[in-house]
Design a protein around this motif. Structure first.
Motif, PDB file in Angstrom:
ATOM      1  N   VAL A 115       0.845  -1.203   0.000  1.00 33.23           N
ATOM      2  CA  VAL A 115       0.000   0.000   0.000  1.00 33.23           C
ATOM      3  C   VAL A 115       0.873   1.244   0.000  1.00 33.23           C
ATOM      4  CG1 VAL A 115      -1.781   1.283   1.262  1.00 33.23           C
ATOM      5  CG2 VAL A 115      -1.863  -1.228   1.183  1.00 33.23           C
ATOM      6  N   TYR A 116       1.926   1.228   0.826  1.00 35.97           N
ATOM      7  CA  TYR A 116       2.788   2.418   0.891  1.00 35.97           C
ATOM      8  C   TYR A 116       3.486   2.668  -0.445  1.00 35.97           C
ATOM      9  CZ  TYR A 116       6.234   5.830   2.196  1.00 35.97           C
ATOM     10  OH  TYR A 116       6.986   6.970   2.235  1.00 35.97           O
ATOM     11  N   ALA A 117       3.881   1.610  -1.139  1.00 35.92           N
ATOM     12  CA  ALA A 117       4.555   1.785  -2.430  1.00 35.92           C
ATOM     13  C   ALA A 117       3.661   2.522  -3.422  1.00 35.92           C
ATOM     14  CB  ALA A 117       4.963   0.421  -2.996  1.00 35.92           C
ATOM     15  N   MET A 118       2.350   2.372  -3.287  1.00 34.15           N
ATOM     16  CA  MET A 118       1.417   3.057  -4.178  1.00 34.15           C
ATOM     17  C   MET A 118       1.177   4.509  -3.754  1.00 34.15           C
ATOM     18  SD  MET A 118       0.618   0.624  -6.311  1.00 34.15           S
ATOM     19  CE  MET A 118       2.248  -0.080  -6.060  1.00 34.15           C
ATOM     20  N   LEU A 119       1.130   4.755  -2.453  1.00 33.61           N
ATOM     21  CA  LEU A 119       0.667   6.052  -1.941  1.00 33.61           C
ATOM     22  C   LEU A 119       1.762   6.916  -1.330  1.00 33.61           C
ATOM     23  CD1 LEU A 119      -2.629   4.858  -0.164  1.00 33.61           C
ATOM     24  CD2 LEU A 119      -2.352   5.711  -2.492  1.00 33.61           C
ATOM     25  N   GLY A 120       2.899   6.332  -0.977  1.00 34.60           N
ATOM     26  CA  GLY A 120       3.946   7.084  -0.291  1.00 34.60           C
ATOM     27  C   GLY A 120       4.753   7.955  -1.240  1.00 34.60           C
ATOM     28  N   SER A 121       5.313   9.026  -0.695  1.00 30.38           N
ATOM     29  CA  SER A 121       6.109   9.951  -1.511  1.00 30.38           C
ATOM     30  C   SER A 121       7.600   9.820  -1.257  1.00 30.38           C
ATOM     31  CB  SER A 121       5.670  11.397  -1.243  1.00 30.38           C
ATOM     32  OG  SER A 121       5.832  11.731   0.128  1.00 30.38           O
ATOM     33  N   SER A 122       8.005   8.958  -0.323  1.00 30.72           N
ATOM     34  CA  SER A 122       9.424   8.762  -0.041  1.00 30.72           C
ATOM     35  C   SER A 122       9.990   7.657  -0.919  1.00 30.72           C
ATOM     36  CB  SER A 122       9.638   8.414   1.435  1.00 30.72           C
ATOM     37  OG  SER A 122      10.988   8.070   1.681  1.00 30.72           O
ATOM     38  N   LYS A 123      11.195   7.888  -1.447  1.00 29.98           N
ATOM     39  CA  LYS A 123      11.868   6.879  -2.256  1.00 29.98           C
ATOM     40  C   LYS A 123      12.644   5.888  -1.400  1.00 29.98           C
ATOM     41  CE  LYS A 123      12.670  10.329  -5.908  1.00 29.98           C
ATOM     42  NZ  LYS A 123      13.723  11.055  -6.681  1.00 29.98           N
ATOM     43  N   ASP A 124      12.887   6.235  -0.154  1.00 29.30           N
ATOM     44  CA  ASP A 124      13.803   5.458   0.678  1.00 29.30           C
ATOM     45  C   ASP A 124      13.140   4.743   1.849  1.00 29.30           C
ATOM     46  OD1 ASP A 124      16.460   6.470  -0.532  1.00 29.30           O
ATOM     47  OD2 ASP A 124      15.389   8.312  -0.077  1.00 29.30           O
ATOM     48  N   LEU A 125      11.962   5.192   2.261  1.00 32.18           N
ATOM     49  CA  LEU A 125      11.336   4.648   3.464  1.00 32.18           C
ATOM     50  C   LEU A 125      10.995   3.170   3.270  1.00 32.18           C
ATOM     51  CD1 LEU A 125      10.547   6.083   6.161  1.00 32.18           C
ATOM     52  CD2 LEU A 125       8.197   5.929   5.382  1.00 32.18           C
ATOM     53  N   GLY A 351       4.676  15.981   4.025  1.00 36.45           N
ATOM     54  CA  GLY A 351       4.300  15.358   5.292  1.00 36.45           C
ATOM     55  C   GLY A 351       2.845  14.939   5.344  1.00 36.45           C
ATOM     56  N   ASN A 352       1.947  15.754   4.774  1.00 37.91           N
ATOM     57  CA  ASN A 352       0.529  15.404   4.802  1.00 37.91           C
ATOM     58  C   ASN A 352       0.227  14.214   3.904  1.00 37.91           C
ATOM     59  OD1 ASN A 352      -0.887  17.566   6.502  1.00 37.91           O
ATOM     60  ND2 ASN A 352       0.378  18.810   5.156  1.00 37.91           N
ATOM     61  N   LYS A 353       0.900  14.111   2.758  1.00 37.38           N
ATOM     62  CA  LYS A 353       0.718  12.945   1.894  1.00 37.38           C
ATOM     63  C   LYS A 353       1.251  11.687   2.576  1.00 37.38           C
ATOM     64  CE  LYS A 353       1.842  13.497  -2.473  1.00 37.38           C
ATOM     65  NZ  LYS A 353       2.575  13.990  -3.656  1.00 37.38           N
ATOM     66  N   GLU A 354       2.342  11.835   3.320  1.00 44.17           N
ATOM     67  CA  GLU A 354       2.869  10.692   4.057  1.00 44.17           C
ATOM     68  C   GLU A 354       1.880  10.217   5.111  1.00 44.17           C
ATOM     69  OE1 GLU A 354       6.390   9.061   3.758  1.00 44.17           O
ATOM     70  OE2 GLU A 354       5.302   9.661   1.965  1.00 44.17           O
ATOM     71  N   MET A 355       1.207  11.151   5.757  1.00 42.20           N
ATOM     72  CA  MET A 355       0.213  10.780   6.765  1.00 42.20           C
ATOM     73  C   MET A 355      -0.948  10.024   6.136  1.00 42.20           C
ATOM     74  SD  MET A 355       0.213  14.227   9.082  1.00 42.20           S
ATOM     75  CE  MET A 355       1.756  14.856   9.738  1.00 42.20           C
ATOM     76  N   ILE A 356      -1.357  10.465   4.954  1.00 39.35           N
ATOM     77  CA  ILE A 356      -2.423   9.755   4.250  1.00 39.35           C
ATOM     78  C   ILE A 356      -1.959   8.342   3.902  1.00 39.35           C
ATOM     79  CG2 ILE A 356      -3.805   9.698   2.138  1.00 39.35           C
ATOM     80  CD1 ILE A 356      -3.754  12.768   2.168  1.00 39.35           C
ATOM     81  N   ALA A 357      -0.711   8.223   3.414  1.00 42.59           N
ATOM     82  CA  ALA A 357      -0.183   6.911   3.046  1.00 42.59           C
ATOM     83  C   ALA A 357      -0.094   5.995   4.263  1.00 42.59           C
ATOM     84  CB  ALA A 357       1.196   7.076   2.398  1.00 42.59           C
ATOM     85  N   PHE A 358       0.437   6.518   5.387  1.00 42.32           N
ATOM     86  CA  PHE A 358       0.506   5.719   6.609  1.00 42.32           C
ATOM     87  C   PHE A 358      -0.893   5.297   7.065  1.00 42.32           C
ATOM     88  CE2 PHE A 358       4.684   7.950   7.938  1.00 42.32           C
ATOM     89  CZ  PHE A 358       5.410   7.036   7.202  1.00 42.32           C
ATOM     90  N   GLY A 359      -1.821   6.240   7.013  1.00 41.79           N
ATOM     91  CA  GLY A 359      -3.179   5.935   7.448  1.00 41.79           C
ATOM     92  C   GLY A 359      -3.829   4.862   6.596  1.00 41.79           C
ATOM     93  N   MET A 360      -3.712   4.982   5.288  1.00 32.77           N
ATOM     94  CA  MET A 360      -4.351   4.001   4.396  1.00 32.77           C
ATOM     95  C   MET A 360      -3.705   2.624   4.540  1.00 32.77           C
ATOM     96  SD  MET A 360      -6.732   5.792   3.259  1.00 32.77           S
ATOM     97  CE  MET A 360      -7.452   4.552   2.190  1.00 32.77           C
ATOM     98  N   MET A 361      -2.382   2.590   4.729  1.00 36.43           N
ATOM     99  CA  MET A 361      -1.748   1.266   4.847  1.00 36.43           C
ATOM    100  C   MET A 361      -2.110   0.608   6.179  1.00 36.43           C
ATOM    101  SD  MET A 361       2.313   1.945   5.477  1.00 36.43           S
ATOM    102  CE  MET A 361       2.967   2.446   7.081  1.00 36.43           C
ATOM    103  N   ASN A 362      -2.331   1.394   7.225  1.00 34.23           N
ATOM    104  CA  ASN A 362      -2.751   0.798   8.494  1.00 34.23           C
ATOM    105  C   ASN A 362      -4.216   0.378   8.468  1.00 34.23           C
ATOM    106  OD1 ASN A 362      -0.476   0.670  10.328  1.00 34.23           O
ATOM    107  ND2 ASN A 362      -0.409   2.901  10.233  1.00 34.23           N
ATOM    108  N   ILE A 363      -5.050   1.142   7.754  1.00 33.60           N
ATOM    109  CA  ILE A 363      -6.446   0.715   7.593  1.00 33.60           C
ATOM    110  C   ILE A 363      -6.491  -0.595   6.810  1.00 33.60           C
ATOM    111  CG2 ILE A 363      -8.638   1.272   6.468  1.00 33.60           C
ATOM    112  CD1 ILE A 363      -8.099   4.207   7.131  1.00 33.60           C
TER     113      ILE A 363
END
Length: 652
Positions: A115-125, A351-363
């Motif tokens: 999920v994070y690979a689709m929604l996250g904005s970090s290349k390294d996380l 940072g806000n996009k990362e929060m959305i990505a974290f939230g969606m992957m935890n849901i």
């Protein structure tokens, strides 16, 4: 003080034109919630292009995937396999720390990274479970439900807490409220993480010593009491095995730190320990001599867990509280880690996009038998050093974990728990950042106190107490800086028209007959009374000083407002009271360099009429020049002064 002649100011203070109320509201909202102006890319674009840009904004993979190359894939493949070798043993270890079945740790390293690979904005996380969040879940849920007596309900509550973590994180991202996480200062995070790491290490004494029963408390006293009260049950075989593996893991980390090119040694060490430990137990039948093992792990991918979310449980409020608290900690760690590594490669993450990505992957994770995940530093560092190019490394890692779930889980049957404890301790030692604490002591003693208060609260109280202390002290310090702003006495730098703090520049000279004060913060209701009293004290102390030294009497008080970005009605009332107090002392109040928002409010409140626009100047230098001019005019119009000057001239 009255005089018909006034100093002609070369530069008048301008009053900016008034903005319509609606426009002011829009501007305030934009500055508060959209400081990065995410909508600028949509300007002057056709509707179809706006739709595509919107999809790319919320699903970043659509933006970088078309430019993906085979060279990138080779780098991501190597990085993904490397972090998978770390993810498997860490996943099993951290699930045990959370008092969850080890298989859930593997599940949590499969779905969330995809999920994070689709929604996250970090290349390294690199996404995965973390020790501190695992400890929080164990501590908070374990107080309500015993994981040994009712493991099914406990697991359901863990999934439910993860669901609310995701909802909370995604809501912060969608509502652009990520600044809430910033209330955890860096000093508080260092202390809290260090304390949590210490507690986690102490908890692992259970596995190192081969103890079956252990306290559910996390404070130092309870853990030590539990350890030494069961001294007769310590297993020397388990202790020797644990110390050997711990030494091996620490040694590999030391080598990788000294020689960054050998990062893979530290990355492969946990999996190597699991393999070697499993082989040793299998060959020596150590499980029959007191060495505890993981046991059976069922094959297969994540089973759905939507129906297991305990929304109707009497413990739902506990799950919500656990989800929010762990969500804040996970966000603070994940976003900070992502930004740190983005700086090395000179790119920006939202940072806000990362929060959305974290939230969606935890849901998504809560619905597929996973518990809380974020971006752990250790795994991300390995991913970065392995040369990852994009988030595809997370997909490779998830694929490797999927293969493990489908075919390799029976191989972990003989994995000794003491190895997992060693892996956790080795990972946690890196979170005890004593160098950062020493730096805090050298740079800012208050930050050091915040850090140590959070650390002591976690170690001697509980994880929740430590977190409350960390947040409370951070907020208290912020409130103190607002409620007790600094005020400075300014003086003239010799041979210049520059005025600076006398504390900072001892060579600066006082201006005879003039007191120059600088207010170093916005003026609000919270600090208005303090500033009134502090300014009065400055005036009183200056007058007493001049009386004792026989200097020129005080005539003018200049307030430098260059650092006052805004003011409210309480602040304006404070200025009015200060003016009345100064008038009663037969002095004159002068303002220098009021900012845009301040001068507008002073004009609307009629304070400018009260003080007189001729006593508001653009710079401190112009204000001092005006005061000196008026002092000179006063002396020249004083007959006694004229007679003294005439007598002095005759004597010459």
């Amino acid at each position: 003080m009255s005089n018909d002649y006034y100093y002609e100011c070369p530069h008048a203070v301008a009053i900016p034109p008034a903005k319509p109320f609606i426009e002011s509201i829009k501007s305030g909202i934009k500055e508060t919630l959209f400081p990065d102006d995410p909508f600028r890319q949509f300007k002057n674009q056709p509707a179809s292009r706006k739709f595509i840009l919107g999809l790319q904004y919320f699903v970043p993979v659509l933006e970088w995937a078309p430019r993906y190359t085979f060279e990138f894939f080779k780098a991501d493949l190597l990085a993904g396999i490397t972090i998978a070798s770390l993810a498997v043993p860490q996943g099993i270890s951290y699930a045990s720390l959370a008092n969850l079945p080890p298989i859930i740790g593997l599940y949590s390293s499969f779905v969330p990274p995809l999920v994070y690979a689709m929604l996250g904005s970090s290349k390294d996380l690199a996404v995965g479970t973390v020790a501190v969040a695992s400890l929080l879940i164990s501590s908070m849920l374990g107080k309500e439900v015993n994981p040994n007596e009712n493991p099914k309900l406990y697991a359901h509550l863990a999934f439910t807490a993860t669901f609310f973590t995701g909802v909370f994180q995604a809501a912060l991202g969608f509502l652009r409220l990520g600044f809430i996480v910033d209330f955890l200062s860096q000093a508080a995070i260092v202390g809290f993480m260090g304390g949590a790491a210490t507690v986690v290490c102490l908890q692992q004494l259970k596995g190192i010593l081969g103890l079956v029963r252990f306290t559910n408390e996390t404070d130092l006293v309870s853990v030590m009491r539990s350890v030494f009260s069961q001294a007769h049950q310590w297993r020397w075989e388990s202790g020797v095995l644990g110390c050997c593996f711990l030494f091996f893991l620490i040694l590999t980390r030391y080598v990788s730190k000294r020689k960054p090119g050998f990062f893979w040694i530290s990355a492969m060490a946990p999996l190597t320990s699991v393999i070697v430990g499993s082989v040793l137990v299998y060959l020596t039948h150590a499980e029959q001599n007191g060495v505890q093992v993981i046991g059976h792990l069922k094959k297969g991918l994540n089973p759905p867990s939507v129906s297991e979310l305990a929304f109707g449980s009497p413990y739902m409020m506990t799950a919500i509280k656990t989800g929010i608290i762990t969500g804040v900690i996970a966000l603070a760690e994940g976003v900070a880690v992502g930004r740190s590594f983005a700086m090395f490669k000179n790119y920006h993450i939202d940072g806000n996009k990362e929060m959305i990505a974290f939230g969606m992957m935890n849901i998504a994770g809560s619905c597929t038998s996973c518990y809380l995940t974020t971006g752990p530093f250790s795994r991300t560092a390995v991913n970065f050093n392995a040369g990852c190019k994009t988030a595809v490394s997370n997909i490779v890692m998830a694929t490797a974990v999927m293969i493990t779930l489908l075919f390799l889980t029976p191989l972990f049957h003989y994995t000794p728990l003491v190895v997992l404890s060693s892996i956790i301790i080795a990972a946690m030692l890196g979170l005890i950042d004593y160098e950062a604490a020493i730096s805090l002591w050298k740079v800012d003693k208050c930050d050091f106190i915040v850090c140590m208060s959070a650390y002591i609260g976690v170690v001697f109280g509980s994880v929740e107490i430590g977190l409350v202390i960390a947040v409370a002290i951070s907020l208290l310090r912020m409130l103190m800086s607002v409620a007790r702003p600094r005020t400075f006495l300014l003086g003239n730098i010799p041979n210049s028209v520059i005025y600076r703090s006398i504390d900072q520049y001892p060579i600066a000279n006082n201006v005879p007959g003039v007191l120059i004060l600088q207010i170093d913060a916005p003026v609000y209701f919270a600090n208005a009374n303090y500033l009134r009293e502090r300014i009065s004290r400055w005036i009183y102390e200056e007058e007493e000083k001049l009386k004792s030294t026989g200097g020129s009497s005080l005539q003018y008080v200049i307030l430098d407002l260059s650092a006052v970005g805004s003011i409210d009605t309480s602040g304006i009332s404070m200025l009015e009271e200060v003016k009345k107090n100064i008038d009663r002392r037969a002095l004159k109040l002068v303002l220098a360099n009021p900012r845009s928002e301040v001068i507008k409010k002073l004009e609307k409140s009629k304070f400018m009429e009260s003080i007189g626009q001729e006593w508001i100047y653009l710079t401190v230098g112009e204000a001092v020049a005006a005061c000196n001019f008026m002092l000179h005019r006063s002396k020249s119009n004083n007959p006694a002064t004229d007679k003294v000057e005439l007598d002095a001239h005759d004597n010459v």
